[in-house]
Design an enzyme around this catalytic site. Sequence first.
Site, mmCIF file in Angstrom:
data_model
loop_
_atom_site.group_PDB
_atom_site.id
_atom_site.type_symbol
_atom_site.label_atom_id
_atom_site.label_comp_id
_atom_site.label_asym_id
_atom_site.label_seq_id
_atom_site.Cartn_x
_atom_site.Cartn_y
_atom_site.Cartn_z
ATOM 1 N N GLU A 85 0.805 -1.231 0.000
ATOM 2 C CA GLU A 85 0.000 0.000 0.000
ATOM 3 C C GLU A 85 0.831 1.271 0.000
ATOM 4 O O GLU A 85 0.330 2.343 -0.358
ATOM 5 C CB GLU A 85 -0.938 0.032 1.222
ATOM 6 C CG GLU A 85 -1.911 -1.110 1.327
ATOM 7 C CD GLU A 85 -1.415 -2.211 2.242
ATOM 8 O OE1 GLU A 85 -2.106 -2.497 3.239
ATOM 9 O OE2 GLU A 85 -0.345 -2.780 1.957
ATOM 10 N N ASN A 86 2.093 1.179 0.431
ATOM 11 C CA ASN A 86 2.921 2.383 0.450
ATOM 12 C C ASN A 86 3.481 2.725 -0.925
ATOM 13 O O ASN A 86 4.184 3.713 -1.078
ATOM 14 C CB ASN A 86 4.050 2.260 1.483
ATOM 15 C CG ASN A 86 4.972 1.080 1.208
ATOM 16 O OD1 ASN A 86 4.521 0.037 0.758
ATOM 17 N ND2 ASN A 86 6.241 1.235 1.492
#
Length: 225
Positions: free
Chosen positions: A51-52
């Site tokens: 997700e980063n």
Amino acid sequence: MGLGKINPREIMAKRAAKEVKSGMIVNLGIGIPSLIPNYLPDDCQVMFHAENGVLGLGPTPQKGEEDENLCNAAGLPVTLIPGSSYFDSSIAFAIIRKGLLDLTVLGALEVSKNGDLANWIVPGKRVPGIGGAMDLAQKSKKVIVLMNHTNKNGDPKIVSDCTLPLTSPSCVDLIITEMAVIEVKKESGELWLNEVMSPYLVSDVIEKTGAPLFVNPNVVVHRWE
């Protein structure tokens, strides 16, 4: 019944790795799921998503070989594979919400017989937030939960109805614990015991599960080395 010298985390990660197929885009949750890349065969071509803002995560780096600029969504060091890419978190979440993830593997606090997932908060305890769990659970094509069969008090984490705040309803397809592999049939609200991890027995799994279990007549017994 105990597992002796066998590491339960390794058992769960090894079994979950069998659900990962070449060509998939996969997101792995914090904790035990992050061990899965260590147990994939060399010819398994997978793009791991975080997700980063990374697509193409590799195995955990050897101690002393970490790159402080490379980490997953939990801030833990990672490696990259050829063809990997970076982007901002808005694109990372767009990939999730578009339904492009073939598989996500998450930890859980509770899972219900209907596949409801509770994995982000225990009331009264401080947490940083729900993170990407809600999006991942709702939008991934397949959701696997990787967790201990019971909590630290010995209470079942697989229950008829979740008592903790839900992350997402009716989203879990498969549960893998140190004791068993259980398929969630969301349409009928049934849990099917398909595999048992030696040295546990079917009776052990039933005893430690807080919801009715249907036992596959061809249940498989795994004997991990």
